[in-house]
Write a protein that holds these residues in place. Structure first.
Motif, PDB file in Angstrom:
ATOM      1  N   VAL A 178       0.455  -1.295  -0.039  1.00 56.01           N
ATOM      2  CA  VAL A 178       0.191  -0.092   0.114  1.00 56.01           C
ATOM      3  C   VAL A 178       0.554   1.761  -0.064  1.00 56.01           C
ATOM      4  O   VAL A 178       0.803   2.273  -0.436  1.00 56.01           O
ATOM      5  CB  VAL A 178      -1.138   0.012   0.802  1.00 56.01           C
ATOM      6  CG1 VAL A 178      -2.091   1.434   1.340  1.00 56.01           C
ATOM      7  CG2 VAL A 178      -1.721  -1.124   0.954  1.00 56.01           C
ATOM      8  N   LEU A 179       2.350   1.369   0.503  1.00 55.13           N
ATOM      9  CA  LEU A 179       3.367   2.516   1.028  1.00 55.13           C
ATOM     10  C   LEU A 179       3.656   2.595  -0.781  1.00 55.13           C
ATOM     11  O   LEU A 179       4.265   3.717  -0.726  1.00 55.13           O
ATOM     12  CB  LEU A 179       3.538   2.675   1.979  1.00 55.13           C
ATOM     13  CG  LEU A 179       2.449   2.355   3.419  1.00 55.13           C
ATOM     14  CD1 LEU A 179       3.756   2.015   4.817  1.00 55.13           C
ATOM     15  CD2 LEU A 179       2.386   3.309   3.772  1.00 55.13           C
ATOM     16  N   LEU A 180       4.300   1.758  -0.774  1.00 57.12           N
ATOM     17  CA  LEU A 180       4.621   2.092  -2.172  1.00 57.12           C
ATOM     18  C   LEU A 180       3.847   1.841  -3.785  1.00 57.12           C
ATOM     19  O   LEU A 180       4.692   2.342  -4.694  1.00 57.12           O
ATOM     20  CB  LEU A 180       5.710   0.424  -2.504  1.00 57.12           C
ATOM     21  CG  LEU A 180       6.516   0.002  -1.200  1.00 57.12           C
ATOM     22  CD1 LEU A 180       6.934  -0.949  -2.030  1.00 57.12           C
ATOM     23  CD2 LEU A 180       7.739   1.293  -2.211  1.00 57.12           C
ATOM     24  N   GLY A 181       2.412   2.090  -3.147  1.00 56.84           N
ATOM     25  CA  GLY A 181       1.816   1.845  -4.062  1.00 56.84           C
ATOM     26  C   GLY A 181       1.064   0.881  -5.282  1.00 56.84           C
ATOM     27  O   GLY A 181       0.608   0.784  -6.523  1.00 56.84           O
ATOM     28  N   ILE A 182       1.664  -0.177  -5.196  1.00 56.73           N
ATOM     29  CA  ILE A 182       1.839  -1.413  -5.728  1.00 56.73           C
ATOM     30  C   ILE A 182       0.204  -1.530  -6.145  1.00 56.73           C
ATOM     31  O   ILE A 182      -0.982  -2.383  -6.302  1.00 56.73           O
ATOM     32  CB  ILE A 182       2.453  -2.625  -5.128  1.00 56.73           C
ATOM     33  CG1 ILE A 182       3.285  -1.873  -5.600  1.00 56.73           C
ATOM     34  CG2 ILE A 182       1.276  -3.900  -5.414  1.00 56.73           C
ATOM     35  CD1 ILE A 182       4.637  -3.001  -4.561  1.00 56.73           C
TER      36      ILE A 182
END
Length: 247
Positions: free
Chosen positions: A62-66
């Motif tokens: 989620v934090l990496l935008g995946i």
């Protein structure tokens, strides 16, 4: 007493009783029930606390935008990413940047570089200067020794900063470092490097050449890794402050 103050009180109580992770896990589970997920709160949590292993992969994605913040889209998006992974890997093999014998760490690095348009990646990094700055504050004598041996410019910066310590630290320790990196605090890498130098100060002071120092640092004993990471996080908080968890 408000909900936040009650949670803070319980956190202090659990920590004193030796059950620090109990309340942290509950706080994260509350954050993960939000729909959409609150990226800022997840970042703050990840920077302040170690992520429980059972939720680490989800939070990182989620934090990496995946993965998007909305839960209902996760399965479909992951299917798209699997197809994308296969396409990028195939492209790297076609242009002969990777092969069957390429270490997995380097494969992942090349994939990231290709997708970001930085293949090959520029060798210039701002982190070595920061390493000198903080090492000077913590132990100027050790820094002067490294300089006198002409070792400062030959430290394993690629291993430390390009690979983010992959291949240097064991997975259990590496995950705690990457929690901070994924949540936006790449500076933690500098403090891990500083703490490695401080931990092995006596050994390094006894070595009198850049080659010997570099060889030792490229293969540090792994039984000290957990302690190194814990002290590095303490150094990071000391010099950069502690993020306030707003959940």
């Amino acid at each position: 007493m408000t909900e936040d103050s009650q949670r803070n009180f319980r956190s202090v109580y659990y920590e004193k009783m030796g059950f620090r992770g109990v309340e942290e896990k509950k706080s994260l589970e509350i954050l993960l029930k939000d729909d959409p997920l609150d990226i800022e709160k997840l970042c703050t949590f990840s920077q302040r606390f170690p992520l429980p292993s059972m939720y680490r992969a989800l939070v990182w994605k989620v934090l990496l935008g995946i993965l998007p913040p909305h839960h209902e889209s996760h399965a479909q998006v992951m299917m798209y990413h699997k197809d994308q992974y296969c396409d990028v890997l195939h492209a790297l093999k076609v242009i002969r940047f990777v092969g069957e014998a390429t270490p997995q760490v380097e494969v992942f690095l090349r994939m990231c570089q290709l997708e970001s348009g930085k293949l090959p990646r520029s060798p210039s990094f701002p982190l070595p200067k920061a390493l000198e700055q903080y090492l000077n504050l913590e132990d100027s004598r050790l820094l002067n020794h490294l300089k006198s041996c002409s070792a400062v410019s030959k430290l394993p910066y690629d291993l430390w900063f390009k690979r983010c310590f992959a291949g240097c630290l064991p997975e259990s320790s590496l995950q705690r470092v990457w929690d901070k990196v994924v949540s936006g605090s790449c500076k933690i890498l500098v403090f891990v490097a500083v703490e490695i130098l401080l931990t092995f100060k006596l050994k390094l002071m006894a070595l009198n050449s850049a080659e010997k120092i570099t060889k030792f640092l490229a293969n540090i004993p792994r039984d000290s890794s957990d302690a190194i990471v814990s002290k590095a996080i303490d150094l990071w908080h000391k010099h950069c402050g502690t993020p306030v968890h707003s959940a």
